[in-house]
Design an enzyme around this catalytic site. Structure first.
Site, PDB file in Angstrom:
ATOM      1  N   HIS A  97      44.694 -66.527-108.422  1.00  0.00           N
ATOM      2  CA  HIS A  97      46.088 -66.071-108.497  1.00  0.00           C
ATOM      3  C   HIS A  97      46.405 -64.943-107.526  1.00  0.00           C
ATOM      4  CE1 HIS A  97      45.521 -62.587-111.594  1.00  0.00           C
ATOM      5  NE2 HIS A  97      44.430 -62.756-110.886  1.00  0.00           N
ATOM      6  N   HIS A  98      45.414 -64.358-106.839  1.00  0.00           N
ATOM      7  CA  HIS A  98      45.695 -63.360-105.799  1.00  0.00           C
ATOM      8  C   HIS A  98      45.890 -63.997-104.421  1.00  0.00           C
ATOM      9  CE1 HIS A  98      45.156 -60.034-108.442  1.00  0.00           C
ATOM     10  NE2 HIS A  98      43.872 -60.244-108.643  1.00  0.00           N
ATOM     11  N   ALA A  99      45.445 -65.225-104.219  1.00  0.00           N
ATOM     12  CA  ALA A  99      45.489 -65.861-102.902  1.00  0.00           C
ATOM     13  C   ALA A  99      46.928 -66.183-102.524  1.00  0.00           C
ATOM     14  CB  ALA A  99      44.642 -67.120-102.905  1.00  0.00           C
TER      15      ALA A  99
END
Length: 892
Positions: free
Chosen positions: A627-629
């Site tokens: 979910h950070h990408a």
């Protein structure tokens, strides 16, 4: 004096007389300079005016309040002066200590100390005596009215290990400059800056003039220690060493500071680093994609690392039978592709050439042919059913003849009552889900057309008739099961240092979760889907083409691409000796691509089966997280945004069944990449509960004002907690006042959950620090099943305490199965505690901003400052009243 403004005409007169009295008294000196003082003759002044007694009393009260505020401001000003003086004194003390250590080191090494005397010509005429911080602080505060205990110490959101100061010997102040430095702020800062500049110039000149002596000392074996000390003295700001990353034992005794990373803002430090990364990305344009950081100047680690070489990552696209057959111990980084379901035609070929001896067990016979999942019953074998659509006529004849062997006849004598329940289950799977038995990788989708149906229409009629004879009615509503996605190949994604203790994100995370699910019996109750690699086309729905090639194929496949278009300009050497894209996220060309594609592909496959109705819900035990990408940025252990890619695939593949998708992110870190992927999409609702700390917690995004843009305004709902440790009571308040009302208004067709468990208790402050119980995650999962017809799929994100994440995942899967009432059962403290003040303020801001987009949030402020038990009782009473009113209306 804003409170003197009024409609009365007499107020300006009073104000003017007060100003005259104030100017006549003058201003105080020192700390009171520039602050107006209310005259003591205010009562007489008010008596001379033609004011009513009530107005006079009001003015007197206001004057007293003003005097009190004035005294408070003076007190704050004095305390601020003391704090600044202490800070400046501490900076001076640190600079002098570094200078003395450098002098003593050079004297021991035989270097001429005259090179340093130029930098300290203003300080002392001889060697500086050690400075005692306690004595200096005592002298500094002796003239002030405050004391040291009143000083406030700023708190940081992370746990830092500051290097302890060496013990110093007390000494008498021999220089007048030591006591004159803290006179004013400008003098202290400018002098300290001057000392640092002189120190830097002296170090450079020393390196140029003494290169010959350094070479000789290197021969004697003393160069390494001198370079280490010099690097420490040159670094003004060093990143503190945090618990998740251990220093090598060989260097732990030499120094207690960690290497300053390229981006000083790291996930394990819980600091926002997006802006720093973007700035550094712009500054490093045109650099080679493979560039090693020089360790001589800006690194405190002296160990060497082998050159980055191209590995045989092409084996990920080779067939399994073409791969080398050597042992895994000889090829530690060789990663085999995840196998799809066995080729059924090949299985029948092996079946045809099999010489089955008399008396061989039927189970072993079927296991060899890979047909036991759907042909394990003697009743089916006695019918001599042909496998239409699977093999040619010759294979079917061979299978029919083999089915008449005496071994099968002997096994057919078993009573059919032993297989009655198994028969129902298998016939149900064959009739209702026959298309799912043959699945191929996305790379071979062209071959899937020959496997449209496992059984022909005639064979389906025979199966249906056989099911009716056994008492199974195919018209009954089938009972679907929960799907689980897992592949041990995802655990092979590891750093080249092969030491998992150096990295909090490692393969043991999913291994421990899967072991927990197996031990509790949940794996046996669920259906494990076949893990598949995501295709490049699927990944490119979120990420750019170059980014996808770089991290899904290999960086060497991008050598002919313009360097300015690459997502990564250079790799970093990590403190452990490995290779990373930043100081947190390691990269292994032999394993990262396969694991990242498997993580995204497994979630896509699981969600697709739930969307088609072949599974009721699911849990994807996958890594690396996602979910950070972002579209062109790998960050925070994430390479591909698994949830965002899956949502895009569902929108394209099932435009009717998944018209509206809700993404719930309860990871303790904000999912910056997921939010950006759907920032302007009104068909995707993104809701996140995360720690924010006013932007000081990684990644720094996710404030309450980030609500989306364009048509997607209002569809990004962030609940950013700041200050204090959040527990179940705070999350329950957010869930009932924000999450559930918005979900009910949105009416999603499908729900994806970024199920990060790093908010669970047991995580250090740098990685989460919250104290959410595992049962709370089970409770939230159970609540989500009330929406979207229960089509809920959870994808593992963060979580690094193995005991906590395995317990939380077990609670979530138990809630998805739905057979036990123990899932999500909260304790008494969680139900009866009130949320803390920080959470109340956050929820009030969220409701105030989003109630314009979601009318269901109106009136939710009253439900914030209540316990969960009180809210349930009120809700129950309201429901009972509504039922009574409905009954009365029906009777009338």
């Amino acid at each position: 004096m804003a409170f003197f403004s009024s409609s009365s005409s007499s107020f300006p007169v009073v104000f003017a007389r007060m100003e005259e009295a104030s100017s006549s008294t003058g201003s105080t000196g020192g700390a009171m300079a520039g602050i107006p003082v209310i005259p003591s003759t205010s009562a007489a002044l008010l008596a001379n005016t033609n004011l009513e007694p009530e107005r006079i009393a009001v003015l007197q009260t206001q004057l007293q309040e003003y005097r009190q505020k004035q005294m408070d401001l003076i007190g704050h000003f004095q305390r601020a002066q003391q704090e600044l003086s202490v800070q400046h004194m501490h900076n001076l003390y640190t600079a002098l200590q570094q200078q003395q250590q450098l002098q003593s080191l050079q004297e021991r090494s035989g270097i001429n100390p005259m090179l340093i005397s130029q930098t300290s010509e203003d300080a002392t005429s001889g060697p500086a005596a050690p400075l005692s911080l306690a004595n200096s602080l005592t002298n500094l505060l002796s003239s002030s009215n405050g004391n040291l205990s009143n000083l406030s110490v700023p708190q940081t959101p992370t746990k830092e290990h500051h290097p302890t100061l060496p013990p110093q010997q007390p000494s008498a102040p021999t220089s007048s400059r030591k006591s004159d430095l803290p006179r004013t702020n400008s003098t202290t800062i400018s002098q300290l800056t001057k000392d640092r500049l002189k120190n830097m110039i002296a170090n450079r000149s020393k390196g140029e003039s003494n290169s010959q002596s350094n070479l000789m000392s290197n021969v004697n074996g003393h160069d390494n220690s001198r370079r280490l000390k010099n690097s420490n003295s040159q670094m003004n700001v060093s990143s503190p060493h945090f618990e998740p990353y251990r220093l090598p034992t060989s260097l732990a005794n030499a120094h207690n500071l960690q290497q300053a990373s390229e981006f000083q803002l790291r996930k394990v430090n819980s600091e926002p680093n997006l802006k720093m990364k973007i700035r550094a990305k712009l500054l490093s344009k045109g650099n080679s994609p493979v560039q090693h950081v020089q360790q001589t100047n800006n690194s405190q680690f002296s160990f060497t690392h082998p050159q980055l070489k191209r590995s045989d990552s092409e084996t990920s696209n080779m067939p399994i039978d073409m791969l080398p057959s050597g042992s895994h111990s000889n090829i530690p980084h060789l990663m085999l592709p995840s196998p799809s379901l066995p080729n059924l035609a090949a299985a029948t070929g092996a079946f045809q050439n099999l010489n089955l001896p008399i008396g061989q067990d039927l189970t072993a016979f079927m296991a060899v042919a890979n047909l036991s999942p759907f042909l394990s019953l003697p009743s089916l074998l006695n019918k001599k059913l042909e496998l239409g659509g699977m093999t040619d006529e010759g294979d079917r004849n061979g299978f029919s003849s083999s089915a008449s062997n005496s071994s099968l006849a002997s096994n057919a004598s078993l009573g059919s009552h032993q297989y009655q329940s198994l028969l129902k289950q298998q016939i149900r799977d064959l009739v209702l889900r026959r298309k799912s038995l043959v699945r191929e990788d996305p790379e071979g989708e062209g071959m899937a057309e020959s496997y449209n149906g496992l059984f022909s229409h005639a064979k389906l009629q025979q199966l249906t008739a056989l099911a009716m004879e056994s008492g199974f009615n195919p018209k009954l509503e089938p009972t679907f099961s929960t799907g689980l996605g897992y592949d041990p190949l995802m655990a092979r994604h590891e750093c080249v240092c092969s030491n998992n203790s150096n990295h909090v994100e490692n393969g043991e995370r999913i291994q421990r979760i899967w072991s927990k699910l197996t031990e509790e019996g949940h794996v046996a109750k669920c259906e494990r889907i076949t893990a598949k690699k995501a295709s490049l086309e699927q990944l490119q729905m979120v990420h750019s083409q170059t980014y996808t090639t770089f991290f899904a194929v290999s960086p060497t496949a991008c050598l002919k691409i313009d360097a300015n278009a690459l997502p990564l300009k250079r790799f970093l050497q990590l403190p452990c000796g490995g290779i990373g894209i930043d100081s947190d996220t390691y990269f292994n060309d032999a394993s990262t691509q396969i694991a990242a594609r498997l993580a995204a592909g497994t979630l896509i496959e699981l969600s697709s089966q739930v969307a088609e109705g072949r599974l009721k819900n699911g849990f994807a035990c996958i890594r690396p997280p996602g979910h950070h990408a972002e579209a062109e940025q790998a960050l925070g252990f994430c390479f591909f945004n698994n949830v965002a890619v899956t949502a895009k695939v569902l929108q394209a593949k099932y435009p009717v069944q998944c018209a509206k998708i809700a993404i719930i992110d309860w990871d303790v870190h904000h999912g910056n990449g997921t939010q950006l992927s759907f920032d302007d999409d009104p068909n995707v609702l993104y809701m996140s509960l995360h720690r924010h700390d006013n932007g000081n917690f990684f990644p720094g995004t996710g404030s309450v004002t980030e609500i989306g843009k364009g048509a997607g305004k209002g569809f990004s709902v962030n609940i950013p907690f700041s200050g204090g440790v959040m527990k179940d009571a705070e999350y329950l308040a957010a869930w009932r006042t924000v999450v559930e009302p918005v979900l009910a208004s949105f009416c999603p067709d499908f729900i994806l959950v970024s199920a990060g468990f790093d908010a669970c208790h047991g995580h250090v402050n740098a990685l989460g620090g919250y104290e959410i119980t595992p049962e709370m995650f089970g409770y939230m999962t159970k609540c989500l099943l009330s929406y979207a017809n229960g089509k809920v799929v959870l994808a593992l994100e963060g979580g690094y305490n193995l005991d906590s994440i395995s317990a939380a995942a077990e609670q979530c899967v138990q809630a998805l199965i739905g057979e036990s009432d123990d899932a999500g059962r909260l304790c008494t403290d969680s139900l009866e505690n009130l949320p803390n003040q920080s959470a109340l303020e956050t929820l009030q801001k969220v409701i105030a901003i989003h109630k314009g987009f979601w009318p269901a949030l109106h009136g939710q402020e009253a439900a914030i400052n209540t316990t969960e038990m009180q809210w349930r009782n009120v809700k129950l009473q309201v429901q009972m009243q509504q039922q009574q009113q409905l009954q009365q209306q029906l009777q009338q």
